[in-house]
Design a protein around this motif. Structure first.
Motif, PDB file in Angstrom:
ATOM      1  N   ALA A 138      23.486 -13.043 -54.225  1.00  0.00           N
ATOM      2  CA  ALA A 138      23.781 -14.028 -55.262  1.00  0.00           C
ATOM      3  C   ALA A 138      22.621 -14.085 -56.245  1.00  0.00           C
ATOM      4  O   ALA A 138      21.483 -13.767 -55.899  1.00  0.00           O
ATOM      5  N   ALA A 139      22.941 -14.490 -57.455  1.00  0.00           N
ATOM      6  CA  ALA A 139      21.925 -14.729 -58.469  1.00  0.00           C
ATOM      7  C   ALA A 139      22.359 -15.924 -59.303  1.00  0.00           C
ATOM      8  O   ALA A 139      23.554 -16.114 -59.551  1.00  0.00           O
ATOM      9  N   VAL A 140      21.390 -16.719 -59.696  1.00  0.00           N
ATOM     10  CA  VAL A 140      21.640 -17.888 -60.540  1.00  0.00           C
ATOM     11  C   VAL A 140      20.711 -17.829 -61.745  1.00  0.00           C
ATOM     12  O   VAL A 140      19.634 -17.234 -61.685  1.00  0.00           O
ATOM     13  N   ARG A 141      21.144 -18.442 -62.843  1.00  0.00           N
ATOM     14  CA  ARG A 141      20.320 -18.560 -64.050  1.00  0.00           C
ATOM     15  C   ARG A 141      20.133 -20.037 -64.346  1.00  0.00           C
ATOM     16  O   ARG A 141      21.102 -20.801 -64.381  1.00  0.00           O
ATOM     17  N   ASP A 142      18.876 -20.434 -64.548  1.00  0.00           N
ATOM     18  CA  ASP A 142      18.613 -21.842 -64.828  1.00  0.00           C
ATOM     19  C   ASP A 142      18.769 -22.130 -66.326  1.00  0.00           C
ATOM     20  O   ASP A 142      19.050 -21.226 -67.116  1.00  0.00           O
ATOM     21  N   THR A 143      18.594 -23.360 -66.690  1.00  0.00           N
ATOM     22  CA  THR A 143      18.812 -23.777 -68.077  1.00  0.00           C
ATOM     23  C   THR A 143      17.729 -23.272 -69.020  1.00  0.00           C
ATOM     24  O   THR A 143      17.883 -23.377 -70.238  1.00  0.00           O
ATOM     25  N   GLU A 144      16.659 -22.689 -68.482  1.00  0.00           N
ATOM     26  CA  GLU A 144      15.610 -22.074 -69.297  1.00  0.00           C
ATOM     27  C   GLU A 144      15.813 -20.567 -69.426  1.00  0.00           C
ATOM     28  O   GLU A 144      15.025 -19.889 -70.081  1.00  0.00           O
ATOM     29  N   GLY A 145      16.838 -20.027 -68.746  1.00  0.00           N
ATOM     30  CA  GLY A 145      17.110 -18.594 -68.801  1.00  0.00           C
ATOM     31  C   GLY A 145      16.455 -17.785 -67.698  1.00  0.00           C
ATOM     32  O   GLY A 145      16.618 -16.568 -67.641  1.00  0.00           O
ATOM     33  N   ARG A 146      15.726 -18.443 -66.802  1.00  0.00           N
ATOM     34  CA  ARG A 146      15.100 -17.738 -65.682  1.00  0.00           C
ATOM     35  C   ARG A 146      16.149 -17.462 -64.615  1.00  0.00           C
ATOM     36  O   ARG A 146      17.093 -18.238 -64.448  1.00  0.00           O
ATOM     37  N   THR A 147      15.962 -16.358 -63.889  1.00  0.00           N
ATOM     38  CA  THR A 147      16.934 -15.971 -62.864  1.00  0.00           C
ATOM     39  C   THR A 147      16.285 -15.953 -61.487  1.00  0.00           C
ATOM     40  O   THR A 147      15.076 -15.715 -61.350  1.00  0.00           O
ATOM     41  N   TYR A 148      17.124 -16.186 -60.502  1.00  0.00           N
ATOM     42  CA  TYR A 148      16.706 -16.200 -59.100  1.00  0.00           C
ATOM     43  C   TYR A 148      17.795 -15.477 -58.316  1.00  0.00           C
ATOM     44  O   TYR A 148      18.978 -15.778 -58.474  1.00  0.00           O
ATOM     45  N   ALA A 149      17.395 -14.521 -57.486  1.00  0.00           N
ATOM     46  CA  ALA A 149      18.355 -13.746 -56.701  1.00  0.00           C
ATOM     47  C   ALA A 149      17.984 -13.823 -55.232  1.00  0.00           C
ATOM     48  O   ALA A 149      16.800 -13.940 -54.877  1.00  0.00           O
ATOM     49  N   ALA A 150      18.988 -13.736 -54.380  1.00  0.00           N
ATOM     50  CA  ALA A 150      18.759 -13.788 -52.938  1.00  0.00           C
ATOM     51  C   ALA A 150      19.945 -13.170 -52.218  1.00  0.00           C
ATOM     52  O   ALA A 150      21.008 -12.963 -52.800  1.00  0.00           O
ATOM     53  N   SER A 151      19.734 -12.926 -50.948  1.00  0.00           N
ATOM     54  CA  SER A 151      20.821 -12.447 -50.095  1.00  0.00           C
ATOM     55  C   SER A 151      21.011 -13.439 -48.958  1.00  0.00           C
ATOM     56  O   SER A 151      20.226 -14.383 -48.796  1.00  0.00           O
ATOM     57  N   THR A 152      22.025 -13.214 -48.174  1.00  0.00           N
ATOM     58  CA  THR A 152      22.298 -14.046 -47.013  1.00  0.00           C
ATOM     59  C   THR A 152      21.071 -14.070 -46.104  1.00  0.00           C
ATOM     60  O   THR A 152      20.433 -13.043 -45.891  1.00  0.00           O
ATOM     61  N   VAL A 153      20.744 -15.244 -45.586  1.00  0.00           N
ATOM     62  CA  VAL A 153      19.657 -15.395 -44.618  1.00  0.00           C
ATOM     63  C   VAL A 153      20.293 -15.711 -43.272  1.00  0.00           C
ATOM     64  O   VAL A 153      21.018 -16.698 -43.146  1.00  0.00           O
ATOM     65  N   ALA A 154      20.044 -14.849 -42.297  1.00  0.00           N
ATOM     66  CA  ALA A 154      20.629 -15.042 -40.963  1.00  0.00           C
ATOM     67  C   ALA A 154      19.545 -14.858 -39.910  1.00  0.00           C
ATOM     68  O   ALA A 154      19.415 -13.800 -39.294  1.00  0.00           O
ATOM     69  N   LEU A 155      18.749 -15.903 -39.745  1.00  0.00           N
ATOM     70  CA  LEU A 155      17.700 -15.927 -38.731  1.00  0.00           C
ATOM     71  C   LEU A 155      18.136 -16.840 -37.594  1.00  0.00           C
ATOM     72  O   LEU A 155      18.997 -17.708 -37.794  1.00  0.00           O
ATOM     73  N   PRO A 156      17.547 -16.684 -36.428  1.00  0.00           N
ATOM     74  CA  PRO A 156      17.924 -17.587 -35.334  1.00  0.00           C
ATOM     75  C   PRO A 156      17.752 -19.063 -35.680  1.00  0.00           C
ATOM     76  O   PRO A 156      18.554 -19.904 -35.266  1.00  0.00           O
ATOM     77  N   SER A 157      16.718 -19.384 -36.475  1.00  0.00           N
ATOM     78  CA  SER A 157      16.452 -20.787 -36.783  1.00  0.00           C
ATOM     79  C   SER A 157      16.870 -21.209 -38.184  1.00  0.00           C
ATOM     80  O   SER A 157      16.710 -22.374 -38.542  1.00  0.00           O
TER      81      SER A 157
END
Length: 116
Positions: free
Chosen positions: A34-53
């Protein structure tokens, strides 16, 4: 331009989100990216996190990264998944910041399947 143009294609800024989401997913071999863009135009990307905790959808992880950076609103999100629908926790994470931010669901090939 955000959203989709008259031909059903993503606008340039949202196409960048698609590229980032696909890259995050491919880099980790995760179920989703997934990736998101904030209201300033900056982007953040990540994938699924599947850790035991710790378990986060890709969208939750991208939104968490944005919020940890001080973001208070989003313009758009793209989720790349093999699933037939975006799950509620993913949608809620995006809409917690901006209720009307478009969320695009794309398949692994990068084809946009729906706008939520």
């Amino acid at each position: 331009m955000t959203g989709q143009d008259a031909h059903g294609e993503l606008g340039a800024e949202d196409a960048k989100l698609l590229t980032l989401a696909r890259s995050a997913r491919a880099r980790t071999g995760a179920a989703e990216g997934a990736a998101v863009r904030d209201t300033e135009g900056r982007t953040y990307a990540a994938s699924t996190v599947a850790l035991p905790s710790l378990r986060l959808t890709a969208a939750q992880a991208a939104v968490a990264a944005a919020v940890a950076s001080g973001v208070d609103g989003l313009e758009a999100a793209v989720i790349v998944t093999a699933a037939e629908a975006v799950d509620e926790p993913s949608l809620s994470a995006v809409h917690d910041l901006t209720g009307d931010a478009p969320v695009f669901r794309a398949d692994e090939s990068g084809s946009v399947r729906e706008r939520l």
